[in-house]
Scaffold this motif. Sequence first.
Motif, mmCIF file in Angstrom:
data_model
loop_
_atom_site.group_PDB
_atom_site.id
_atom_site.type_symbol
_atom_site.label_atom_id
_atom_site.label_comp_id
_atom_site.label_asym_id
_atom_site.label_seq_id
_atom_site.Cartn_x
_atom_site.Cartn_y
_atom_site.Cartn_z
ATOM 1 N N PHE A 1 17.878 6.411 2.302
ATOM 2 C CA PHE A 1 16.535 5.902 2.020
ATOM 3 C C PHE A 1 16.311 4.583 2.742
ATOM 4 C CE2 PHE A 1 13.662 3.324 -0.640
ATOM 5 C CZ PHE A 1 12.532 4.131 -0.604
ATOM 6 N N LYS A 2 17.300 3.689 2.691
ATOM 7 C CA LYS A 2 17.194 2.397 3.359
ATOM 8 C C LYS A 2 17.014 2.571 4.859
ATOM 9 C CE LYS A 2 20.232 0.016 0.103
ATOM 10 N NZ LYS A 2 21.510 -0.694 -0.003
ATOM 11 N N LEU A 3 17.830 3.430 5.447
ATOM 12 C CA LEU A 3 17.761 3.652 6.892
ATOM 13 C C LEU A 3 16.419 4.245 7.295
ATOM 14 C CD1 LEU A 3 19.341 3.405 9.501
ATOM 15 C CD2 LEU A 3 20.237 5.692 9.098
ATOM 16 N N ARG A 4 15.927 5.180 6.486
ATOM 17 C CA ARG A 4 14.629 5.795 6.782
ATOM 18 C C ARG A 4 13.517 4.749 6.731
ATOM 19 N NH1 ARG A 4 10.927 8.653 3.435
ATOM 20 N NH2 ARG A 4 12.410 8.510 1.733
ATOM 21 N N LEU A 5 13.552 3.869 5.738
ATOM 22 C CA LEU A 5 12.529 2.828 5.636
ATOM 23 C C LEU A 5 12.620 1.835 6.792
ATOM 24 C CD1 LEU A 5 12.092 1.836 1.900
ATOM 25 C CD2 LEU A 5 10.509 3.010 3.389
ATOM 26 N N VAL A 6 13.824 1.498 7.210
ATOM 27 C CA VAL A 6 13.982 0.577 8.342
ATOM 28 C C VAL A 6 13.405 1.195 9.606
ATOM 29 C CG1 VAL A 6 15.677 -0.534 9.856
ATOM 30 C CG2 VAL A 6 15.924 -0.679 7.379
ATOM 31 N N HIS A 7 13.682 2.467 9.841
ATOM 32 C CA HIS A 7 13.120 3.148 11.013
ATOM 33 C C HIS A 7 11.590 3.192 10.934
ATOM 34 C CE1 HIS A 7 16.707 4.393 13.124
ATOM 35 N NE2 HIS A 7 17.239 4.770 11.967
ATOM 36 N N MET A 8 11.069 3.463 9.750
ATOM 37 C CA MET A 8 9.616 3.487 9.586
ATOM 38 C C MET A 8 9.024 2.101 9.803
ATOM 39 S SD MET A 8 9.395 6.055 6.318
ATOM 40 C CE MET A 8 7.633 5.998 6.135
ATOM 41 N N ALA A 9 9.723 1.059 9.349
ATOM 42 C CA ALA A 9 9.239 -0.311 9.520
ATOM 43 C C ALA A 9 9.221 -0.700 10.986
ATOM 44 C CB ALA A 9 10.108 -1.282 8.721
ATOM 45 N N LEU A 10 10.252 -0.316 11.727
ATOM 46 C CA LEU A 10 10.284 -0.618 13.160
ATOM 47 C C LEU A 10 9.147 0.080 13.894
ATOM 48 C CD1 LEU A 10 14.121 -0.462 13.844
ATOM 49 C CD2 LEU A 10 12.662 -2.491 13.818
ATOM 50 N N LYS A 11 8.912 1.323 13.538
ATOM 51 C CA LYS A 11 7.811 2.061 14.159
ATOM 52 C C LYS A 11 6.470 1.423 13.797
ATOM 53 C CE LYS A 11 5.981 6.689 14.736
ATOM 54 N NZ LYS A 11 6.081 8.087 14.382
ATOM 55 N N THR A 12 6.337 0.997 12.557
ATOM 56 C CA THR A 12 5.111 0.342 12.097
ATOM 57 C C THR A 12 4.867 -0.945 12.873
ATOM 58 O OG1 THR A 12 5.352 1.293 9.886
ATOM 59 C CG2 THR A 12 3.962 -0.652 10.080
ATOM 60 N N LEU A 13 5.924 -1.727 13.097
ATOM 61 C CA LEU A 13 5.785 -2.970 13.850
ATOM 62 C C LEU A 13 5.382 -2.701 15.301
ATOM 63 C CD1 LEU A 13 8.785 -5.070 12.510
ATOM 64 C CD2 LEU A 13 6.349 -5.516 12.177
ATOM 65 N N GLU A 14 5.938 -1.647 15.889
ATOM 66 C CA GLU A 14 5.588 -1.290 17.263
ATOM 67 C C GLU A 14 4.114 -0.909 17.381
ATOM 68 O OE1 GLU A 14 8.246 1.834 18.312
ATOM 69 O OE2 GLU A 14 9.946 0.486 18.641
ATOM 70 N N GLU A 15 3.578 -0.336 16.333
ATOM 71 C CA GLU A 15 2.178 0.106 16.330
ATOM 72 C C GLU A 15 1.248 -0.960 15.758
ATOM 73 O OE1 GLU A 15 2.420 3.656 14.017
ATOM 74 O OE2 GLU A 15 3.395 4.804 15.617
ATOM 75 N N ASN A 16 1.761 -2.192 15.590
ATOM 76 C CA ASN A 16 0.985 -3.302 15.032
ATOM 77 C C ASN A 16 0.475 -3.000 13.627
ATOM 78 O OD1 ASN A 16 1.330 -4.906 17.334
ATOM 79 N ND2 ASN A 16 -0.381 -3.895 18.337
ATOM 80 N N GLY A 17 1.285 -2.301 12.851
ATOM 81 C CA GLY A 17 0.921 -1.990 11.471
ATOM 82 C C GLY A 17 1.487 -3.023 10.513
ATOM 83 N N SER A 18 1.330 -2.773 9.250
ATOM 84 C CA SER A 18 1.750 -3.707 8.208
ATOM 85 C C SER A 18 3.007 -3.196 7.509
ATOM 86 C CB SER A 18 0.626 -3.877 7.186
ATOM 87 O OG SER A 18 1.081 -4.586 6.075
ATOM 88 N N VAL A 19 4.073 -3.963 7.637
ATOM 89 C CA VAL A 19 5.312 -3.616 6.949
ATOM 90 C C VAL A 19 5.124 -3.781 5.444
ATOM 91 C CG1 VAL A 19 7.746 -4.244 6.666
ATOM 92 C CG2 VAL A 19 6.738 -4.172 8.937
ATOM 93 N N ALA A 20 4.322 -4.747 5.054
ATOM 94 C CA ALA A 20 4.049 -4.955 3.629
ATOM 95 C C ALA A 20 3.364 -3.726 3.030
ATOM 96 C CB ALA A 20 3.200 -6.195 3.420
#
Length: 50
Positions: free
Chosen positions: A16-35
Amino acid sequence: MTDSTSLTRQCYTPEFKLRLVHMALKTLEENGSVAALARQHNVNHNLLYK
């Protein structure tokens, strides 16, 4: 005195942690909100930044 069940910490699986980290990195690349991502998965946004 408080209820002991309210004092327990949430445990997350490594998967679960790894999946969220990957999603967060992708979100940051797309200028999305990690929050926002953290809110969707009911975790504190500081946990994703750590």
